[in-house]
Design a protein around this motif. Structure first.
Motif, PDB file in Angstrom:
ATOM      1  N   GLU A  76     -45.411 132.644  36.652  1.00 18.92           N
ATOM      2  CA  GLU A  76     -45.602 131.166  36.597  1.00 18.92           C
ATOM      3  C   GLU A  76     -45.160 130.735  35.200  1.00 18.92           C
ATOM      4  N   VAL A  77     -45.158 131.348  34.087  1.00 14.47           N
ATOM      5  CA  VAL A  77     -44.906 130.925  32.930  1.00 14.47           C
ATOM      6  C   VAL A  77     -43.481 130.497  32.784  1.00 14.47           C
ATOM      7  N   GLU A  78     -42.852 131.103  33.624  1.00 13.56           N
ATOM      8  CA  GLU A  78     -41.093 130.623  33.502  1.00 13.56           C
ATOM      9  C   GLU A  78     -40.947 129.207  33.825  1.00 13.56           C
ATOM     10  N   ILE A  79     -41.832 128.924  34.837  1.00 13.98           N
ATOM     11  CA  ILE A  79     -41.664 127.337  35.109  1.00 13.98           C
ATOM     12  C   ILE A  79     -42.171 126.506  34.003  1.00 13.98           C
ATOM     13  N   TRP A  80     -43.272 126.867  33.191  1.00 13.34           N
ATOM     14  CA  TRP A  80     -43.490 126.255  31.854  1.00 13.34           C
ATOM     15  C   TRP A  80     -42.366 126.234  31.108  1.00 13.34           C
ATOM     16  N   GLN A  81     -41.934 127.292  30.941  1.00 18.28           N
ATOM     17  CA  GLN A  81     -40.803 127.326  29.879  1.00 18.28           C
ATOM     18  C   GLN A  81     -39.685 126.427  30.105  1.00 18.28           C
ATOM     19  N   LYS A  82     -39.330 126.626  31.447  1.00 20.00           N
ATOM     20  CA  LYS A  82     -38.293 125.588  31.989  1.00 20.00           C
ATOM     21  C   LYS A  82     -38.661 124.106  31.592  1.00 20.00           C
ATOM     22  N   VAL A  83     -39.963 123.822  31.991  1.00 19.55           N
ATOM     23  CA  VAL A  83     -40.364 122.392  31.690  1.00 19.55           C
ATOM     24  C   VAL A  83     -40.279 122.046  30.091  1.00 19.55           C
ATOM     25  N   GLU A  84     -40.564 122.878  29.327  1.00 22.61           N
ATOM     26  CA  GLU A  84     -40.626 122.783  28.100  1.00 22.61           C
ATOM     27  C   GLU A  84     -39.176 122.657  27.374  1.00 22.61           C
ATOM     28  N   THR A  85     -38.439 123.670  27.767  1.00 21.52           N
ATOM     29  CA  THR A  85     -37.241 123.544  27.197  1.00 21.52           C
ATOM     30  C   THR A  85     -36.402 122.320  27.551  1.00 21.52           C
ATOM     31  N   THR A  86     -36.609 121.882  28.778  1.00 17.39           N
ATOM     32  CA  THR A  86     -35.773 120.730  29.432  1.00 17.39           C
ATOM     33  C   THR A  86     -36.344 119.420  28.592  1.00 17.39           C
ATOM     34  N   ALA A  87     -37.705 119.272  28.564  1.00 13.29           N
ATOM     35  CA  ALA A  87     -38.244 118.143  27.795  1.00 13.29           C
ATOM     36  C   ALA A  87     -37.875 118.187  26.341  1.00 13.29           C
ATOM     37  N   THR A  88     -37.674 119.323  25.674  1.00 17.25           N
ATOM     38  CA  THR A  88     -37.403 119.485  24.272  1.00 17.25           C
ATOM     39  C   THR A  88     -36.104 118.921  23.933  1.00 17.25           C
TER      40      THR A  88
ATOM     41  N   GLU B  78     -36.520 102.492  26.393  1.00 20.05           N
ATOM     42  CA  GLU B  78     -35.751 103.822  25.878  1.00 20.05           C
ATOM     43  C   GLU B  78     -36.690 104.775  26.466  1.00 20.05           C
ATOM     44  N   ILE B  79     -37.982 104.763  25.975  1.00 19.99           N
ATOM     45  CA  ILE B  79     -39.131 105.879  26.349  1.00 19.99           C
ATOM     46  C   ILE B  79     -39.255 105.882  27.931  1.00 19.99           C
ATOM     47  N   ILE B  80     -39.227 104.790  28.461  1.00 21.24           N
ATOM     48  CA  ILE B  80     -39.319 104.630  30.057  1.00 21.24           C
ATOM     49  C   ILE B  80     -38.013 105.455  30.542  1.00 21.24           C
ATOM     50  N   GLU B  81     -36.966 105.178  29.918  1.00 19.13           N
ATOM     51  CA  GLU B  81     -35.728 105.734  30.386  1.00 19.13           C
ATOM     52  C   GLU B  81     -35.780 107.425  30.127  1.00 19.13           C
ATOM     53  N   MET B  82     -36.286 107.733  29.107  1.00 17.53           N
ATOM     54  CA  MET B  82     -36.786 109.265  28.964  1.00 17.53           C
ATOM     55  C   MET B  82     -37.734 109.878  29.795  1.00 17.53           C
ATOM     56  N   ALA B  83     -38.660 109.095  29.945  1.00 22.30           N
ATOM     57  CA  ALA B  83     -39.601 109.711  30.991  1.00 22.30           C
ATOM     58  C   ALA B  83     -38.968 109.758  32.239  1.00 22.30           C
ATOM     59  N   ASP B  84     -38.308 108.920  32.924  1.00 14.24           N
ATOM     60  CA  ASP B  84     -37.325 108.816  34.225  1.00 14.24           C
ATOM     61  C   ASP B  84     -36.561 110.036  34.097  1.00 14.24           C
ATOM     62  N   THR B  85     -35.424 110.042  33.055  1.00 15.41           N
ATOM     63  CA  THR B  85     -34.466 111.144  32.938  1.00 15.41           C
ATOM     64  C   THR B  85     -35.240 112.576  33.150  1.00 15.41           C
ATOM     65  N   LEU B  86     -36.382 112.653  32.348  1.00 13.05           N
ATOM     66  CA  LEU B  86     -37.110 114.117  32.383  1.00 13.05           C
ATOM     67  C   LEU B  86     -37.378 114.449  33.660  1.00 13.05           C
ATOM     68  N   LEU B  87     -37.948 113.317  34.540  1.00 17.48           N
ATOM     69  CA  LEU B  87     -38.324 113.894  35.993  1.00 17.48           C
ATOM     70  C   LEU B  87     -37.384 114.165  36.835  1.00 17.48           C
ATOM     71  N   ARG B  88     -36.050 113.437  36.603  1.00 12.83           N
ATOM     72  CA  ARG B  88     -35.037 113.487  37.498  1.00 12.83           C
ATOM     73  C   ARG B  88     -34.417 114.875  37.093  1.00 12.83           C
ATOM     74  N   VAL B  89     -34.156 115.065  35.795  1.00 11.68           N
ATOM     75  CA  VAL B  89     -33.464 116.403  35.438  1.00 11.68           C
ATOM     76  C   VAL B  89     -34.318 117.647  36.240  1.00 11.68           C
ATOM     77  N   LEU B  90     -35.750 117.496  36.092  1.00 13.86           N
ATOM     78  CA  LEU B  90     -36.473 118.522  36.478  1.00 13.86           C
ATOM     79  C   LEU B  90     -36.508 118.587  38.012  1.00 13.86           C
ATOM     80  N   GLY B  91     -35.795 117.477  38.797  1.00 13.62           N
ATOM     81  CA  GLY B  91     -35.726 117.476  40.283  1.00 13.62           C
ATOM     82  C   GLY B  91     -36.983 117.003  40.883  1.00 13.62           C
ATOM     83  N   VAL B  92     -37.810 116.279  40.239  1.00 12.44           N
ATOM     84  CA  VAL B  92     -38.811 115.711  40.727  1.00 12.44           C
ATOM     85  C   VAL B  92     -38.673 114.325  41.773  1.00 12.44           C
ATOM     86  N   ALA B  93     -38.941 114.425  42.805  1.00 14.44           N
ATOM     87  CA  ALA B  93     -38.835 113.173  43.674  1.00 14.44           C
ATOM     88  C   ALA B  93     -40.337 112.689  44.239  1.00 14.44           C
TER      89      ALA B  93
END
Length: 423
Positions: A24-36, A150-165
């Motif tokens: 499961e931790v791989e998912i966390w790492q993915k989220v963390e590196t993507t956000a970073t 800008e930060i709303i855009e960042m939030a939205d981009t984070l969700l989109r890049v992670l594939g959240v629908a």
RNA sequence: GUGGGUGUAGCUCAACCGGUUAGAGCAUCGGACUGUGGAUCCGAAGGUUGGGGGUUCGAGUCUCCUCACCCACCCCA
């Protein structure tokens, strides 16, 4: 005595906390590196604050009247007699760090992010844990509405890049010191007229914070609240202009969003822009991300007059929405038999690792067949075979587990072949 | 903090109306198979039935307490 009654209790994780295990931790790492990576690309930098702070920081920063501070904090007295609290949220810590280190005088952008654990002493349920994790973003000393967008855009981009629908962005303005009191009065007056129809909680809210009546889930309350005056009609010209600009920039960025006049934030310090991302398919804990502007917070708790805006994203809630499957790892499993082979296995594994190839050596002393079985079960892409024949020759066998083909060669030749094939 | 639900092997689940020694699949370990994986067969190990009290000749089963998890209120990310 507790050990007599429940001997296993101390061997279990503390209520409301969870281990994040391999798999499961791989998912966390993915989220963390993507956000970073995303935040860094916007010029934001990581700011790491301690997990514990003086209790007073949250009393002043988060607000003495909030539920979070009055009943949900992990607070204790340390051996020096100080009242210490495990942070329930991150914003006050960043504000504190800015004041403490006078980061506002550095001339560098005050755009920060952080990912880490927060603590609420709550009864756990779905999407709510005592130790939970937040991705936190804060911008200071930028009063321009473009930064809200800008930060709303960042939030939205984070969700989109992670594939959240299945999410929706809600925005609102909660006004400022100049205009919100007028709105509160109007709201209170209207609520009083229908007091009898409101639930018990909402009747209490009339006096404490009438805006929170909009949060109520009781059908009748919601119906009555629809007739309440809306904050947009009461915003001062500054807040109205600010909100219009935020929406303009969101539109330019192509960020779909819905104005939700009833959106209010739970913490005391918010002003002007408030926003939230909700999970349409989610249950009760459907807010995956929330934030807003807090232009008076720093000043109000005795610091410099620096405005701020930020958001926090619940990592557990975010991950619950992800369908991401981690890539299987490519690695070499070393099969060896005998003492000399064991020593050589350790040596060659070191060579491979330095060369950038993940290599696993086990020392259970199994037979060859059993070791191949292990390699297969663990999902090794290749097996490096070290036996008497190979030792004698100084050339080793590398087996491709997918195709079954084996190639013989010196360690450096084999490594070179592997280096072209690992991701 | 307030309600409701659920707790049986590492995991998923059986066990009649309260009745003998709590079973099975998967996973684990070993063997068939002493230098070559996935399959098959055989075997082993694994449990204070979450914990504690009560009722009973007898409790996984009934009852009370407690703990944990889940769900909702509340709160929030």
């Amino acid at each position: 005595m507790s050990s007599d009654q429940a001997p296993k209790k101390e061997l279990a994780a503390v209520k409301g906390t969870h281990d994040i295990l391999p798999g499961e931790v791989e998912i966390w790492q993915k989220v963390e590196t993507t956000a970073t990576r995303l935040f860094e690309s916007y010029g934001y930098r990581e700011l790491r604050a301690p997990i514990i702070e003086h209790t007073e920081l949250f009393e002043k920063g988060t607000g003495r009247t909030t539920d979070v501070v009055t009943k949900e904090m992990y607070t204790f007295v340390d051996k020096g007699g100080r009242s210490i609290t495990l942070r329930p949220e991150y914003t006050p810590s960043v504000a504190r760090a800015i004041v403490e280190h006078r980061l506002d005088l550095l001339g560098t952008p005050m755009r920060y992010y952080y990912i880490g654990p927060m603590f609420h002493y709550d009864k756990p349920q779905k999407g709510r844990y005592r130790q939970f994790h937040q991705i936190d973003v804060e911008v200071f000393a930028e009063k321009d509405p473009a930064v809200d967008a800008e930060i709303i855009e960042m939030a939205d981009t984070l969700l989109r890049v992670l594939g959240v629908a299945e999410t929706e962005i809600l925005v609102n303005s909660v006004g400022c010191k100049a205009c919100r009191p007028g709105y509160s009065r109007a709201l209170r007056a209207q609520a009083e007229k229908v007091r009898g129809g409101l639930c018990e909680d909402c009747r209490r809210k009339i006096d404490i914070n009438p805006l929170r009546i909009f949060d109520c889930k009781v059908e009748l309350c919601r119906a009555l609240a629809k007739e309440f005056p809306q904050i947009m009609e009461f915003l001062c010209s500054e807040c109205r202009d600010h909100f219009a600009e935020v929406r303009k920039y969101l539109g330019l960025a192509g960020i779909p969003h819905r104005v939700e006049p009833n959106l209010v934030r739970g913490l005391d310090y918010y002003t002007k822009t408030a926003f939230e991302v909700i999970n349409r398919g989610g249950g009760q804990q459907n807010a995956v991300l929330g934030g807003g502007r807090y232009d008076d917070m720093m000043k109000d708790f005795g610091g410099p007059d620096i405005c701020g805006i930020g958001f926090a994203c619940g990592v557990e809630r975010l991950i619950a929405m992800l369908s991401f499957k981690p890539e299987p790892r490519k690695f070499v499993y070393v099969v060896h038999a005998g003492d000399a082979a064991k020593a050589k296995a350790v040596e060659l594994a070191r060579l491979f690792r330095v060369g950038g190839v993940e290599t696993l050596v086990e020392f259970a002393g199994r037979g060859f067949k059993s070791q191949f079985g292990r390699a297969d079960k663990l999902g090794a892409s290749w097996v490096l075979i070290i036996g008497e024949d190979e030792l004698a020759k100084g050339e080793f066998l590398l087996k491709d587990m997918a195709t079954g083909t084996q190639t013989s060669g010196s360690p450096r030749v084999l490594l070179a072949a592997l280096q072209g094939r690992v991701g």
